[in-house]
Enzyme design. Structure first.
Site, PDB file in Angstrom:
ATOM      1  N   CYS A  16       0.869  -1.181   0.000  1.00 16.60           N
ATOM      2  CA  CYS A  16       0.000   0.000   0.000  1.00 16.60           C
ATOM      3  C   CYS A  16       0.906   1.232   0.000  1.00 16.60           C
ATOM      4  O   CYS A  16       2.073   1.147  -0.425  1.00 16.60           O
ATOM      5  CB  CYS A  16      -0.973  -0.029   1.178  1.00 16.60           C
ATOM      6  SG  CYS A  16      -0.194  -0.071   2.807  1.00 16.60           S
ATOM      7  N   ASN A  19       2.269   1.409   4.381  1.00 13.26           N
ATOM      8  CA  ASN A  19       2.547   0.116   5.038  1.00 13.26           C
ATOM      9  C   ASN A  19       2.243   0.159   6.536  1.00 13.26           C
ATOM     10  O   ASN A  19       2.912  -0.503   7.327  1.00 13.26           O
ATOM     11  CB  ASN A  19       4.011  -0.330   4.789  1.00 13.26           C
ATOM     12  CG  ASN A  19       4.302  -1.782   5.178  1.00 13.26           C
ATOM     13  OD1 ASN A  19       5.415  -2.100   5.559  1.00 13.26           O
ATOM     14  ND2 ASN A  19       3.326  -2.655   5.103  1.00 13.26           N
ATOM     15  N   CYS A  21      -1.487   0.664   7.371  1.00 15.64           N
ATOM     16  CA  CYS A  21      -2.934   0.397   7.487  1.00 15.64           C
ATOM     17  C   CYS A  21      -3.334  -0.844   6.681  1.00 15.64           C
ATOM     18  O   CYS A  21      -3.563  -1.911   7.236  1.00 15.64           O
ATOM     19  CB  CYS A  21      -3.757   1.602   7.027  1.00 15.64           C
ATOM     20  SG  CYS A  21      -3.427   3.119   7.963  1.00 15.64           S
ATOM     21  N   ARG A  22      -3.423  -0.686   5.346  1.00 21.20           N
ATOM     22  CA  ARG A  22      -3.997  -1.747   4.529  1.00 21.20           C
ATOM     23  C   ARG A  22      -3.094  -2.967   4.377  1.00 21.20           C
ATOM     24  O   ARG A  22      -3.525  -4.105   4.628  1.00 21.20           O
ATOM     25  CB  ARG A  22      -4.361  -1.193   3.130  1.00 21.20           C
ATOM     26  CG  ARG A  22      -5.516  -0.216   3.161  1.00 21.20           C
ATOM     27  CD  ARG A  22      -5.620   0.563   1.863  1.00 21.20           C
ATOM     28  NE  ARG A  22      -4.502   1.487   1.691  1.00 21.20           N
ATOM     29  CZ  ARG A  22      -4.290   2.240   0.629  1.00 21.20           C
ATOM     30  NH1 ARG A  22      -5.128   2.165  -0.398  1.00 21.20           N
ATOM     31  NH2 ARG A  22      -3.271   3.075   0.580  1.00 21.20           N
ATOM     32  N   SER A  23      -1.853  -2.758   3.918  1.00 16.16           N
ATOM     33  CA  SER A  23      -1.026  -3.938   3.606  1.00 16.16           C
ATOM     34  C   SER A  23      -0.621  -4.741   4.847  1.00 16.16           C
ATOM     35  O   SER A  23      -0.593  -5.977   4.777  1.00 16.16           O
ATOM     36  CB  SER A  23       0.180  -3.583   2.729  1.00 16.16           C
ATOM     37  OG  SER A  23       1.060  -2.713   3.372  1.00 16.16           O
ATOM     38  N   ASP A 129      -8.234   3.830   0.944  1.00 18.47           N
ATOM     39  CA  ASP A 129      -7.239   4.244   1.943  1.00 18.47           C
ATOM     40  C   ASP A 129      -7.983   4.761   3.184  1.00 18.47           C
ATOM     41  O   ASP A 129      -8.702   5.756   3.100  1.00 18.47           O
ATOM     42  CB  ASP A 129      -6.388   5.356   1.326  1.00 18.47           C
ATOM     43  CG  ASP A 129      -5.300   5.841   2.269  1.00 18.47           C
ATOM     44  OD1 ASP A 129      -5.341   5.509   3.472  1.00 18.47           O
ATOM     45  OD2 ASP A 129      -4.415   6.574   1.795  1.00 18.47           O
TER      46      ASP A 129
HETATM   47  P1  4NP Z   1      -1.778   2.760   4.056  1.00 15.67           P
HETATM   48  O1  4NP Z   1      -2.424   4.127   4.631  1.00 15.67           O
HETATM   49  O2  4NP Z   1      -1.204   3.108   2.716  1.00 15.67           O
HETATM   50  O3  4NP Z   1      -2.944   1.850   3.950  1.00 15.67           O
HETATM   51  O4  4NP Z   1      -0.738   2.330   5.066  1.00 15.67           O
HETATM   52  C1  4NP Z   1      -1.734   5.324   4.733  1.00 15.67           C
HETATM   53  C2  4NP Z   1      -0.823   5.511   5.752  1.00 15.67           C
HETATM   54  C3  4NP Z   1      -0.154   6.707   5.878  1.00 15.67           C
HETATM   55  C4  4NP Z   1      -0.424   7.721   4.985  1.00 15.67           C
HETATM   56  C5  4NP Z   1      -1.335   7.543   3.954  1.00 15.67           C
HETATM   57  C6  4NP Z   1      -1.994   6.331   3.822  1.00 15.67           C
HETATM   58  N1  4NP Z   1       0.233   8.983   5.121  1.00 15.67           N
HETATM   59  O5  4NP Z   1      -0.113   9.908   4.370  1.00 15.67           O
HETATM   60  O6  4NP Z   1       1.104   9.117   5.985  1.00 15.67           O
END
Ligand code: 4NP
Length: 159
Positions: A16, A19, A21-23, A129
């Site tokens: 993602c 790294n 939340c989703r992955s 997201d």
């Molecule tokens: P992820 O979510 O891609 O599912 O881990 C996010 C985590 C952090 C951020 C964006 C999306 N960020 O902007 O810091």
């Protein structure tokens, strides 16, 4: 998927943006399901970005996993070129992740897919997201990933 010796041990890298939340949630769910089903699948996750490298998953990801009795994944890291050698399947959460992965130097785009394309009912869709969302978004994320990973496993299994 099946090696010349006949053993079945595909390797999967979920990717993602951050790294956190989703992955890592997908990683934890697949490790848990593979273990329950006695499947030997090597699983990891990474982000296309490096802002959260070294961080544990987002507290909301950890809480959802905990509520579902699933052990948490590892600390965040950024995807690197060697991952294209190490993993059979590099599975992106959304189209932006996908595009960033296939543009990496040394990318093997044949290994890269979108998670929701593994289920014909969600083909072309993206895992949303949840970072700027609320806890309910993380609970919905869990259900999206849970179903998607069942479809993934059914296709990774030897016929
Ligand atoms: P992820 O979510 O891609 O599912 O881990 C996010 C985590 C952090 C951020 C964006 C999306 N960020 O902007 O810091």
């Amino acid at each position: 998927m099946t090696s010349p010796t006949g053993s079945f041990a595909p390797s999967v890298l979920f990717v993602c943006l951050g790294n956190i939340c989703r992955s890592p949630m997908a990683e934890s769910i697949l490790i848990h399901k593979a273990s329950k089903q006695g499947l030997s699948i090597s699983v990891d996750s990474a982000g296309t970005g490096n802002w959260h490298a070294g961080d544990w998953p987002d507290p909301r990801t950890l809480q959802v996993l905990d509520e579902n009795n699933i052990p948490k994944a590892t600390k965040a890291r950024q995807i690197k070129t060697e991952d294209f050698d190490r993993f059979d399947y590099i599975i992106a959460m959304d189209k932006s992740n996908y595009n960033n992965i296939v543009r990496l130097p040394g990318a093997d785009s044949q290994k890269v897919s979108l998670l929701l394309d593994w289920n014909p009912a969600t083909e072309g869709m993206e895992v949303p997201d949840p970072y700027y969302g609320d806890y309910q978004d993380f609970q919905e994320l869990f259900h999206i990933l849970d179903t998607a990973i069942d479809h993934l496993i059914s296709q990774l299994k030897p016929i």
